[in-house]
Design a protein around this motif. Structure first.
Motif, PDB file in Angstrom:
ATOM      1  N   UNK A 333       0.856  -1.182   0.000  1.00  0.00           N
ATOM      2  CA  UNK A 333       0.000   0.000   0.000  1.00  0.00           C
ATOM      3  C   UNK A 333       0.895   1.236   0.000  1.00  0.00           C
ATOM      4  N   UNK A 334       0.623   2.147  -0.935  1.00  0.00           N
ATOM      5  CA  UNK A 334       1.453   3.336  -1.121  1.00  0.00           C
ATOM      6  C   UNK A 334       0.576   4.577  -1.086  1.00  0.00           C
ATOM      7  N   UNK A 335       0.941   5.534  -0.286  1.00  0.00           N
ATOM      8  CA  UNK A 335       0.290   6.841  -0.284  1.00  0.00           C
ATOM      9  C   UNK A 335       1.165   7.813  -1.051  1.00  0.00           C
ATOM     10  N   UNK A 336       0.635   8.341  -2.143  1.00  0.00           N
ATOM     11  CA  UNK A 336       1.442   9.231  -2.983  1.00  0.00           C
ATOM     12  C   UNK A 336       1.568  10.630  -2.379  1.00  0.00           C
ATOM     13  N   UNK A 337       0.718  10.973  -1.409  1.00  0.00           N
ATOM     14  CA  UNK A 337       0.742  12.320  -0.824  1.00  0.00           C
ATOM     15  C   UNK A 337       1.268  12.308   0.606  1.00  0.00           C
ATOM     16  N   UNK A 338       1.906  11.231   0.994  1.00  0.00           N
ATOM     17  CA  UNK A 338       2.519  11.184   2.316  1.00  0.00           C
ATOM     18  C   UNK A 338       1.544  11.051   3.465  1.00  0.00           C
ATOM     19  N   UNK A 339       0.409  10.431   3.225  1.00  0.00           N
ATOM     20  CA  UNK A 339      -0.546  10.203   4.317  1.00  0.00           C
ATOM     21  C   UNK A 339       0.057   9.269   5.366  1.00  0.00           C
ATOM     22  N   UNK A 340       0.998   8.439   4.938  1.00  0.00           N
ATOM     23  CA  UNK A 340       1.753   7.614   5.877  1.00  0.00           C
ATOM     24  C   UNK A 340       3.133   7.370   5.285  1.00  0.00           C
ATOM     25  N   UNK A 341       4.059   7.070   6.151  1.00  0.00           N
ATOM     26  CA  UNK A 341       5.453   6.879   5.746  1.00  0.00           C
ATOM     27  C   UNK A 341       5.620   5.586   4.976  1.00  0.00           C
ATOM     28  N   UNK A 342       6.363   5.639   3.872  1.00  0.00           N
ATOM     29  CA  UNK A 342       6.620   4.461   3.064  1.00  0.00           C
ATOM     30  C   UNK A 342       7.999   3.881   3.314  1.00  0.00           C
ATOM     31  N   UNK A 343       8.383   2.960   2.452  1.00  0.00           N
ATOM     32  CA  UNK A 343       9.691   2.348   2.563  1.00  0.00           C
ATOM     33  C   UNK A 343       9.867   1.474   3.776  1.00  0.00           C
ATOM     34  N   UNK A 344       8.801   0.813   4.199  1.00  0.00           N
ATOM     35  CA  UNK A 344       8.885  -0.022   5.392  1.00  0.00           C
ATOM     36  C   UNK A 344       7.894  -1.179   5.265  1.00  0.00           C
ATOM     37  N   UNK A 345       7.921  -2.048   6.250  1.00  0.00           N
ATOM     38  CA  UNK A 345       7.014  -3.193   6.247  1.00  0.00           C
ATOM     39  C   UNK A 345       6.233  -3.235   7.547  1.00  0.00           C
ATOM     40  N   UNK A 346       5.068  -3.843   7.469  1.00  0.00           N
ATOM     41  CA  UNK A 346       4.267  -4.185   8.647  1.00  0.00           C
ATOM     42  C   UNK A 346       4.210  -5.700   8.679  1.00  0.00           C
ATOM     43  N   UNK A 347       4.768  -6.284   9.728  1.00  0.00           N
ATOM     44  CA  UNK A 347       4.979  -7.731   9.743  1.00  0.00           C
ATOM     45  C   UNK A 347       3.937  -8.516  10.529  1.00  0.00           C
ATOM     46  N   UNK A 348       3.013  -7.828  11.187  1.00  0.00           N
ATOM     47  CA  UNK A 348       1.997  -8.523  11.962  1.00  0.00           C
ATOM     48  C   UNK A 348       0.962  -9.199  11.083  1.00  0.00           C
ATOM     49  N   UNK A 349       0.297 -10.197  11.634  1.00  0.00           N
ATOM     50  CA  UNK A 349      -0.720 -10.933  10.895  1.00  0.00           C
ATOM     51  C   UNK A 349      -1.917 -10.049  10.568  1.00  0.00           C
ATOM     52  N   UNK A 350      -2.372 -10.141   9.319  1.00  0.00           N
ATOM     53  CA  UNK A 350      -3.610  -9.507   8.905  1.00  0.00           C
ATOM     54  C   UNK A 350      -4.232 -10.364   7.814  1.00  0.00           C
ATOM     55  N   UNK A 351      -5.456 -10.009   7.416  1.00  0.00           N
ATOM     56  CA  UNK A 351      -6.156 -10.792   6.404  1.00  0.00           C
ATOM     57  C   UNK A 351      -6.470  -9.917   5.195  1.00  0.00           C
ATOM     58  N   UNK A 352      -6.613 -10.563   4.039  1.00  0.00           N
ATOM     59  CA  UNK A 352      -6.847  -9.825   2.809  1.00  0.00           C
ATOM     60  C   UNK A 352      -8.080  -8.939   2.912  1.00  0.00           C
ATOM     61  N   UNK A 353      -9.152  -9.424   3.555  1.00  0.00           N
ATOM     62  CA  UNK A 353     -10.374  -8.607   3.591  1.00  0.00           C
ATOM     63  C   UNK A 353     -10.239  -7.385   4.488  1.00  0.00           C
TER      64      UNK A 353
END
Length: 478
Positions: A333-353
């Protein structure tokens, strides 16, 4: 930043997590998706809700588990989606490519749909002509498909791999990418925009134009699966039956082999990865058009897939199992306007939905309280977020579930995975920390009986809680 960003959801079909260079698979040529990973947030432990196309997508676009939607296998009808809420909130909602709604041409909340579905729909009893069929016909062509492939002398040895010999622009993935690009460049600029682009590949038939597969055919370092005889003997009987079934029945033009040769596996992986590279190229072109038209000044761009693919791991082909190669999907997931910081990972469990309520919240819409999906917005923005303790996966008997098992249910924590097979005394239990490839089944090991019971209890409690939480949803569905 605009009050409501444009939202671009790009989905592939049947793409493994480990098919993208920037996600740790350096053999893949995926520069455009790599750029998304480098600029965005990679969800490294995102798991699907069902290990096949239709129930996975029905869950994603509804916000509910498969047992709640009632869609637990391919071919089951569904059409209502949270896209309707985006449309009602003022978004221009456009779908190009695959959604897998049934009926295929339901509006499902979109203002416009340009439908392109499975590459191979032979004898499914669901005949229709989508945009791709029409384009081929307009050029006096008929798509490459099963009834033609079956005439090849070596059909049963190909494992579903073929070279696309018609014009490249009319390959299904090129066609979808080009059509999405055409819409962006042609339709008067309209914001806010929700654009869902569904690539049919790398789902089989594995059929990229030869120039995409050839570089991979020449590589001698691809990590081809080599399941041991011991692992094959230890497979659950349902999966043994599936192996045999996939030899006898050519789903999606794929005839499997119980003992594929090295050359067959090289060709399989080359064609699969070649299709991934083709899609990557089209993703880059689409993003270029979105940028040129101004849509990326403030946008949320999401790339993901509906499930993975075994590609010979565990002696299996395609999906319909609960191994990580099937349930874990690339999600960026990428925010082109800097709504959140990029260049990183979130490693916790989540589901597609969980993408559903995330999209709604960024659109300024409060997700329904009954949603079983949970927004990832806090995780993306670095705020307090609790990963899921467990993720769940469900599947009823489908075309490739040939044994006596009627229903599979999987539960996975960070370390442990359990798969329950209804109608069977046996199951699967894996210690993912010590056995990340899921080779040693501990189901019958007395030393892990307590762990098995604990996960079965988690599964029971999850179903009870789900049924209670969604009781009004289910009543309304009737």
């Amino acid at each position: 930043m605009a009050e409501r960003p444009n939202i671009i959801l790009i989905m592939t079909d049947q793409q493994r997590y480990d098919s993208i260079s920037a996600l740790g698979f350096p053999y893949a040529v995926t520069p455009n998706i790599d750029a998304l990973v480098e600029k965005g947030v990679a969800l490294t432990n995102c798991h699907v809700n069902a290990p096949s196309c239709v129930p996975s997508r029905a869950s994603l676009f509804s916000g509910y588990y498969p047992h709640t939607t009632g869609v637990l296998a391919n071919g089951q009808a569904w059409q209502r989606t949270w896209v309707e809420q985006l449309r009602d909130a003022g978004y221009r909602c456009v779908n190009v490519g695959k959604m897998h709604t049934i009926p295929y041409n339901s509006d499902s909340g979109f203002h416009e749909r340009y439908v392109v579905e499975n590459k191979d729909r032979y004898m499914e009893g669901r005949w229709y002509f989508d945009e791709w069929d029409k384009a081929l016909a307009a050029n006096g062509l008929v798509k490459q498909q099963r009834e033609h492939y079956r005439k090849l002398d070596d059909y049963r040895d190909r494992l579903g791999c073929f070279d696309w010999k018609l014009p490249e622009a009319l390959h299904s993935d090129a066609f979808v990418g080009n059509m999405a690009k055409w819409w962006v460049e042609t339709y008067p600029t309209t914001e806010p925009l929700f654009l869902q682009v569904g690539f049919p590949g790398p789902h089989p038939p594995f059929d990229p134009p030869a120039r995409y597969a050839e570089p991979y055919l020449r590589r001698n370092d691809l990590p081809l699966p080599r399941p041991t005889k011991e692992e094959l003997r230890s497979l659950h009987q349902e999966l043994k039956d599936k192996r045999q079934h996939d030899v006898e029945v050519d789903h999606d033009s794929v005839v499997w082999s119980l003992d594929p040769s090295e050359d067959q596996m090289q060709r399989l992986w080359a064609h699969y990865l070649g299709n991934v590279t083709l899609i990557d190229e089209k993703v880059g072109e689409l993003l270029g058009s979105l940028l040129e038209r101004g849509y990326l000044e403030d946008a949320i761009v999401i790339f993901t897939s509906d499930h993975g693919e075994c590609l010979g791991e565990h002696g299996l082909i395609q999906k319909w199992s609960m191994y990580d190669v099937v349930t874990r999907v690339p999600t960026v997931i990428w925010s082109t306007a800097g709504r959140f910081e990029g260049g990183r990972s979130v490693d916790g469990l989540c589901q597609l939905f969980d993408l559903g309520p995330t999209i709604l919240e960024y659109a300024g819409i409060v997700p329904p309280k009954t949603f079983e999906a949970k927004s990832l917005k806090p995780a993306l923005e670095g705020k307090d977020w609790t990963p899921r303790a467990h993720v769940f996966c469900e599947q009823i008997g489908d075309v490739a579930m040939a044994g006596g098992v009627e229903f599979m249910t999987g539960v996975r924590s960070d370390r442990w995975k359990l798969v329950h097979f209804k109608g069977s005394e046996d199951g699967q239990l894996f210690d993912l920390e010590n056995d990340p490839k899921e080779v040693r089944n501990l189901w019958s090991d007395p030393a892990h009986a307590e762990r098995k019971r604990e996960l079965l209890d988690v599964m029971r409690d999850w179903l009870i809680e789900s049924n209670f939480k969604t009781r009004d949803v289910m009543a309304g569905a009737r």
